[in-house]
Design a protein around this motif. Sequence first.
Motif, PDB file in Angstrom:
ATOM      1  N   THR A 174      -5.912  -3.246   0.829  1.00  0.00           N
ATOM      2  CA  THR A 174      -7.267  -2.451   1.891  1.00  0.00           C
ATOM      3  C   THR A 174      -7.780  -3.954   2.476  1.00  0.00           C
ATOM      4  OG1 THR A 174      -6.424  -0.545   1.224  1.00  0.00           O
ATOM      5  CG2 THR A 174      -8.731  -0.820   2.682  1.00  0.00           C
ATOM      6  N   GLU A 175      -8.154  -4.537   1.840  1.00  0.00           N
ATOM      7  CA  GLU A 175      -9.193  -4.948   1.721  1.00  0.00           C
ATOM      8  C   GLU A 175      -9.001  -6.228   1.711  1.00  0.00           C
ATOM      9  OE1 GLU A 175     -11.498  -5.210  -2.453  1.00  0.00           O
ATOM     10  OE2 GLU A 175     -12.829  -4.002  -1.553  1.00  0.00           O
ATOM     11  N   ARG A 176      -8.002  -7.190   1.903  1.00  0.00           N
ATOM     12  CA  ARG A 176      -7.805  -7.774   2.291  1.00  0.00           C
ATOM     13  C   ARG A 176      -7.228  -7.864   3.603  1.00  0.00           C
ATOM     14  NH1 ARG A 176      -1.000  -9.425   0.515  1.00  0.00           N
ATOM     15  NH2 ARG A 176      -0.744 -11.907   2.395  1.00  0.00           N
ATOM     16  N   MET A 177      -6.101  -6.564   4.167  1.00  0.00           N
ATOM     17  CA  MET A 177      -5.875  -6.401   5.216  1.00  0.00           C
ATOM     18  C   MET A 177      -7.326  -7.055   6.311  1.00  0.00           C
ATOM     19  SD  MET A 177      -3.220  -3.283   5.012  1.00  0.00           S
ATOM     20  CE  MET A 177      -3.314  -3.548   6.799  1.00  0.00           C
ATOM     21  N   SER A 178      -8.413  -6.106   5.832  1.00  0.00           N
ATOM     22  CA  SER A 178     -10.027  -5.924   6.302  1.00  0.00           C
ATOM     23  C   SER A 178     -10.273  -7.441   6.984  1.00  0.00           C
ATOM     24  CB  SER A 178     -10.938  -4.599   5.779  1.00  0.00           C
ATOM     25  OG  SER A 178     -11.544  -4.929   6.340  1.00  0.00           O
ATOM     26  N   ARG A 179     -10.129  -8.147   5.632  1.00  0.00           N
ATOM     27  CA  ARG A 179     -10.763  -9.851   5.842  1.00  0.00           C
ATOM     28  C   ARG A 179     -10.006 -10.338   6.671  1.00  0.00           C
ATOM     29  NH1 ARG A 179     -11.050  -9.268   0.306  1.00  0.00           N
ATOM     30  NH2 ARG A 179      -8.860 -10.456  -0.699  1.00  0.00           N
ATOM     31  N   LEU A 180      -8.562 -10.405   6.995  1.00  0.00           N
ATOM     32  CA  LEU A 180      -7.645 -10.611   7.260  1.00  0.00           C
ATOM     33  C   LEU A 180      -7.568 -10.336   9.015  1.00  0.00           C
ATOM     34  CD1 LEU A 180      -4.800 -12.467   8.877  1.00  0.00           C
ATOM     35  CD2 LEU A 180      -3.931 -10.319   8.084  1.00  0.00           C
ATOM     36  N   ILE A 181      -7.998  -9.052   9.321  1.00  0.00           N
ATOM     37  CA  ILE A 181      -8.221  -8.678  10.466  1.00  0.00           C
ATOM     38  C   ILE A 181      -9.864  -8.874  10.798  1.00  0.00           C
ATOM     39  CG2 ILE A 181      -8.700  -6.512  12.058  1.00  0.00           C
ATOM     40  CD1 ILE A 181      -7.155  -5.031   9.871  1.00  0.00           C
ATOM     41  N   THR A 182     -10.988  -8.848  10.286  1.00  0.00           N
ATOM     42  CA  THR A 182     -12.324  -9.049  10.492  1.00  0.00           C
ATOM     43  C   THR A 182     -11.730 -10.963  10.933  1.00  0.00           C
ATOM     44  OG1 THR A 182     -13.059  -7.639   9.323  1.00  0.00           O
ATOM     45  CG2 THR A 182     -14.629  -9.447   9.851  1.00  0.00           C
ATOM     46  N   THR A 183     -10.907 -11.729  10.041  1.00  0.00           N
ATOM     47  CA  THR A 183     -11.395 -13.288  10.216  1.00  0.00           C
ATOM     48  C   THR A 183     -11.139 -13.962  11.683  1.00  0.00           C
ATOM     49  OG1 THR A 183     -11.247 -13.467   8.058  1.00  0.00           O
ATOM     50  CG2 THR A 183     -10.637 -15.097   9.228  1.00  0.00           C
ATOM     51  N   ILE A 200       0.638  -1.203  -0.146  1.00  0.00           N
ATOM     52  CA  ILE A 200       0.008   0.216   0.403  1.00  0.00           C
ATOM     53  C   ILE A 200       0.938   0.606  -0.315  1.00  0.00           C
ATOM     54  CG2 ILE A 200      -1.854   1.479   1.314  1.00  0.00           C
ATOM     55  CD1 ILE A 200      -3.150  -1.727   2.500  1.00  0.00           C
ATOM     56  N   ARG A 201       1.609   0.703   0.463  1.00  0.00           N
ATOM     57  CA  ARG A 201       2.911   2.435   0.904  1.00  0.00           C
ATOM     58  C   ARG A 201       3.189   2.741  -0.302  1.00  0.00           C
ATOM     59  NH1 ARG A 201       4.358   4.902   5.487  1.00  0.00           N
ATOM     60  NH2 ARG A 201       6.393   6.640   4.852  1.00  0.00           N
ATOM     61  N   ALA A 202       4.234   1.567  -0.875  1.00  0.00           N
ATOM     62  CA  ALA A 202       4.856   2.125  -2.625  1.00  0.00           C
ATOM     63  C   ALA A 202       3.982   2.316  -3.389  1.00  0.00           C
ATOM     64  CB  ALA A 202       5.314   0.423  -2.722  1.00  0.00           C
ATOM     65  N   TYR A 203       2.086   1.808  -3.398  1.00  0.00           N
ATOM     66  CA  TYR A 203       1.716   2.043  -4.704  1.00  0.00           C
ATOM     67  C   TYR A 203       1.331   3.060  -4.292  1.00  0.00           C
ATOM     68  CZ  TYR A 203       1.368  -1.967  -7.551  1.00  0.00           C
ATOM     69  OH  TYR A 203       2.212  -2.999  -7.945  1.00  0.00           O
ATOM     70  N   ALA A 204       1.009   4.127  -3.371  1.00  0.00           N
ATOM     71  CA  ALA A 204       0.364   5.068  -2.389  1.00  0.00           C
ATOM     72  C   ALA A 204       0.983   6.354  -3.002  1.00  0.00           C
ATOM     73  CB  ALA A 204       0.140   5.336  -1.440  1.00  0.00           C
ATOM     74  N   GLU A 205       2.865   6.016  -2.545  1.00  0.00           N
ATOM     75  CA  GLU A 205       3.922   7.134  -3.152  1.00  0.00           C
ATOM     76  C   GLU A 205       4.186   6.978  -4.596  1.00  0.00           C
ATOM     77  OE1 GLU A 205       7.431   5.443  -1.310  1.00  0.00           O
ATOM     78  OE2 GLU A 205       6.578   5.877   1.199  1.00  0.00           O
ATOM     79  N   GLY A 206       4.151   5.874  -5.398  1.00  0.00           N
ATOM     80  CA  GLY A 206       4.025   6.404  -7.105  1.00  0.00           C
ATOM     81  C   GLY A 206       2.664   6.136  -7.409  1.00  0.00           C
ATOM     82  N   LEU A 207       1.476   6.442  -6.831  1.00  0.00           N
ATOM     83  CA  LEU A 207       0.494   7.105  -7.031  1.00  0.00           C
ATOM     84  C   LEU A 207       0.766   8.607  -7.540  1.00  0.00           C
ATOM     85  CD1 LEU A 207      -2.446   6.683  -8.206  1.00  0.00           C
ATOM     86  CD2 LEU A 207      -3.199   6.634  -5.487  1.00  0.00           C
ATOM     87  N   GLN A 208       1.499   9.652  -6.726  1.00  0.00           N
ATOM     88  CA  GLN A 208       1.748  10.571  -6.262  1.00  0.00           C
ATOM     89  C   GLN A 208       2.147  11.191  -7.239  1.00  0.00           C
ATOM     90  OE1 GLN A 208       2.238  12.873  -2.181  1.00  0.00           O
ATOM     91  NE2 GLN A 208       2.970  10.302  -1.910  1.00  0.00           N
TER      92      GLN A 208
END
Length: 358
Positions: A185-194, A158-166
């Motif tokens: 982001t959705e992958r992390m959300s699913r992991l945390i929820t599970t 996420i950090r790498a692609y966010a910096e590239g996006l700028q």
Amino acid sequence: MKINENMNIFTIRKKILLASKLIGVALISSYILSTKLPVNTDISFVIWSAFVVVLVCAIDLLMARFITKPVSELNEAARNMAELNFSHPCQVESRDEFGELAESLNKMAESLQQAFASLESANQKLGQDVEQKKRLLAERKELVDSLSHEMKTPLGVIRAYAEGLQDETDEAKRQKYSEVIITETERMSRLITTLLDLSALENGATQLRPERFDFVDFVETVAGRLLIDTPDADFVLEYELPEHPVYVNTDKGRMEQVLNNLIVNAKRNNRPGGILKLSLLEKDGLLDFSIFNQGPPIPEESLSKIWSKFYRDKNSKYSGSGLGLAIVAQVLSMQHLNYGAANQPGGVAFYFSLPTVK
């Protein structure tokens, strides 16, 4: 609360698409206006160039606010959790995927803090039981280490692609970068929820709600949804089910989790074109469920480990969260049901047994 991307205009993708369209309109409009100014072409171009510079700076500020800053705060919150510091909740309050992830992180931090407090309380009650104290501390360290390891990869992406996006000006690449950010982001959300769901089962915060229902019809419904008319159905389906209703008394929602995880696990580890066999056998007051897939065997030393949190067989082609089989084991263990996995000629079978009721 899960974001409905079709309805919500505040998702990251919608923000980026809206910003892209506004930027395009602004560039075109400013160029047209600059050509209409009562000055020569060179001065007109300088004015338009100055506007473009201001627009780029404004875009950088917006990306820093909507992408880089939330990612940094999420990263900092995850780092604090990895260091067992739960005193600084994540402050991202946006109405998008980052806000949803921040809410999940805060819930997980609260849950872990309560779990650790319970462990500390139990540890104090044990007194001189040194071995038990070591076990509790080892479980605590294992949970934190595993969670920290699982969070590092998606956060790094996420950090790498966010910096590239700028810095990226190509619209197609910007769209691709935003999609990667949303996916991770959705992958992390699913992991945390599970993980939160599994923790709730383990510490008794969630109780089973048994009900009487026909397990044969239930299996047909769940298996039909996952195995029949699916676009990735590269397997030969075989099944053996009773031709009459067989009733059980168990938590229907949790048993659906069990079937989902076992069937998905079998399907994704099945060799291309291999046999996937589902069976229910009624015998001596028990209903035996099993699902067999043709694929590589599980090493004998790993058969007891596959039910552990975050465990992955290095030979498996399926890279999941490592929590699916742990939830299966927890739900079945809470009901004192027999379950397991066994290597069979040509593949692997997962099984469990349920007592039948009239």
